[in-house]
Scaffold this motif. Structure first.
Motif, PDB file in Angstrom:
ATOM      1  N   ALA A   5     -17.158  28.732 -23.008  1.00 41.56           N
ATOM      2  CA  ALA A   5     -18.453  28.544 -22.355  1.00 41.56           C
ATOM      3  C   ALA A   5     -18.526  29.177 -20.994  1.00 41.56           C
ATOM      4  CB  ALA A   5     -18.742  27.064 -22.204  1.00 41.56           C
ATOM      5  N   THR A   6     -19.707  29.587 -20.568  1.00 44.98           N
ATOM      6  CA  THR A   6     -19.864  30.063 -19.207  1.00 44.98           C
ATOM      7  C   THR A   6     -20.112  28.913 -18.276  1.00 44.98           C
ATOM      8  OG1 THR A   6     -22.227  30.339 -19.377  1.00 44.98           O
ATOM      9  CG2 THR A   6     -20.874  32.232 -19.913  1.00 44.98           C
ATOM     10  N   ARG A  20     -19.036  31.116 -23.293  1.00 41.03           N
ATOM     11  CA  ARG A  20     -17.788  31.576 -23.885  1.00 41.03           C
ATOM     12  C   ARG A  20     -17.846  31.434 -25.392  1.00 41.03           C
ATOM     13  NH1 ARG A  20     -11.874  29.551 -22.116  1.00 41.03           N
ATOM     14  NH2 ARG A  20     -12.744  29.957 -20.097  1.00 41.03           N
ATOM     15  N   SER A  21     -18.606  30.463 -25.870  1.00 36.21           N
ATOM     16  CA  SER A  21     -18.755  30.347 -27.321  1.00 36.21           C
ATOM     17  C   SER A  21     -19.654  31.434 -27.885  1.00 36.21           C
ATOM     18  CB  SER A  21     -19.314  28.969 -27.688  1.00 36.21           C
ATOM     19  OG  SER A  21     -20.514  28.726 -27.018  1.00 36.21           O
ATOM     20  N   ASP A  22     -20.292  32.225 -27.004  1.00 34.03           N
ATOM     21  CA  ASP A  22     -21.118  33.342 -27.455  1.00 34.03           C
ATOM     22  C   ASP A  22     -20.413  34.689 -27.297  1.00 34.03           C
ATOM     23  OD1 ASP A  22     -23.250  31.657 -27.932  1.00 34.03           O
ATOM     24  OD2 ASP A  22     -24.046  31.907 -25.908  1.00 34.03           O
ATOM     25  N   MET A  23     -19.256  34.705 -26.647  1.00 35.98           N
ATOM     26  CA  MET A  23     -18.659  35.972 -26.253  1.00 35.98           C
ATOM     27  C   MET A  23     -17.238  36.097 -26.788  1.00 35.98           C
ATOM     28  SD  MET A  23     -21.043  37.325 -24.381  1.00 35.98           S
ATOM     29  CE  MET A  23     -20.164  38.655 -23.554  1.00 35.98           C
ATOM     30  N   ASP A  54     -18.619  26.066 -36.657  1.00 36.03           N
ATOM     31  CA  ASP A  54     -19.132  27.425 -36.790  1.00 36.03           C
ATOM     32  C   ASP A  54     -20.082  27.687 -35.632  1.00 36.03           C
ATOM     33  OD1 ASP A  54     -20.051  29.860 -37.592  1.00 36.03           O
ATOM     34  OD2 ASP A  54     -21.275  29.101 -39.255  1.00 36.03           O
ATOM     35  N   ALA A  55     -19.595  28.408 -34.629  1.00 34.82           N
ATOM     36  CA  ALA A  55     -20.401  28.799 -33.466  1.00 34.82           C
ATOM     37  C   ALA A  55     -20.023  30.227 -33.110  1.00 34.82           C
ATOM     38  CB  ALA A  55     -20.151  27.867 -32.294  1.00 34.82           C
ATOM     39  N   ARG A 112     -23.410  21.434 -28.204  1.00 38.35           N
ATOM     40  CA  ARG A 112     -22.945  21.230 -29.577  1.00 38.35           C
ATOM     41  C   ARG A 112     -21.426  21.399 -29.655  1.00 38.35           C
ATOM     42  NH1 ARG A 112     -22.715  23.991 -34.829  1.00 38.35           N
ATOM     43  NH2 ARG A 112     -22.944  26.006 -33.809  1.00 38.35           N
ATOM     44  N   VAL A 113     -20.901  22.395 -28.949  1.00 36.48           N
ATOM     45  CA  VAL A 113     -19.450  22.603 -28.921  1.00 36.48           C
ATOM     46  C   VAL A 113     -18.770  21.430 -28.206  1.00 36.48           C
ATOM     47  CG1 VAL A 113     -17.613  24.129 -28.090  1.00 36.48           C
ATOM     48  CG2 VAL A 113     -19.704  25.113 -29.047  1.00 36.48           C
TER      49      VAL A 113
END
Length: 224
Positions: A5-6, A20-23, A54-55, A112-113
């Motif tokens: 995560a950021t 961070r879960s997007d990158m 699942d992310a 959610r994470v």
């Protein structure tokens, strides 16, 4: 190593930066295509399997990277107050918890994470209470506004998303906002091309490079 995560900026509004879960290594990642599994590799919960939701881009830190880090840390984990920033699946902090850390605080922006991490902690806890807490917040905002514990944290696990310039401000806040104990250990992972700016009183203890990642373990010394 996964990018989780950021952190939140100085305002209370949600940052537009990917989490961070997007990158993954600074690029938009594809979904894992289904829930994955995280295996704890050492300590009281060794070999326990936990679900990773699942992310986009959410992948546990590889076993070999965690093993190397905790071999470096050795006796510095048992009884330590630990801060896992940009926590994601919580792989790094869960290993500290398994190795008898006194308390682990996870900070994860994606709600959610964060809920999935709380669920995994509940799974490990069973009928006991684990010394851990999950903060659903952005790291920079949280470091700048939360109250550090008296005496500071003994171990910080810092693995920000690549190429978003989050390492330097995170390190600066850890020092300036008194988050660290006198001899705290700080693990920082950044892209291999980046020479991170850290406080002058952090001494490099160990480092390793794997692909596009460069992991560095620092030990803090009180400023002169």
């Amino acid at each position: 190593m996964k990018k989780r995560a950021t952190s939140k900026g100085p305002t209370r509004g949600k940052s537009s930066a990917p989490s961070r879960s997007d990158m993954q290594s600074g690029k938009q990642s594809q979904s894992t295509g289904g829930a994955g599994r995280l295996r704890i590799i050492g300590g009281r919960f060794k070999r326990r399997l936990l679900t990773v939701i699942d992310a986009p881009g959410l992948r546990p830190t590889p076993d070999r990277v965690r093993e190397t880090l905790y071999n470096w840390l050795g006796v510095h984990v048992g009884g330590a107050r630990v801060l896992d920033l940009f926590a994601g699946s919580g792989a790094l902090g869960l290993e500290a918890l398994s190795r008898e850390a006194a308390h682990v605080t996870f900070v994860e922006r994606d709600s959610r994470v964060a809920r999935a991490l709380q669920a995994n902690l509940a799974t490990l806890a069973s009928d006991e209470s684990l010394p851990a807490s999950v903060m659903s917040n952005e790291t920079i905002h949280w470091l700048d506004t939360a109250q550090p514990p008296q005496g500071g944290m003994d171990l910080v696990l810092l693995d920000p998303p690549f190429r978003l310039d989050l390492a330097a401000p995170s390190c600066a806040l850890l020092e300036s906002r008194h988050w660290l104990s006198d001899s705290a250990m700080i693990y920082l992972e950044v892209e291999a091309s980046l020479d991170p700016v850290v406080p002058a009183n952090w001494q490099l203890h160990r480092e390793s490079r794997a692909g596009d990642s460069h992991g560095r373990l620092y030990q803090r010394h009180p400023p002169a």
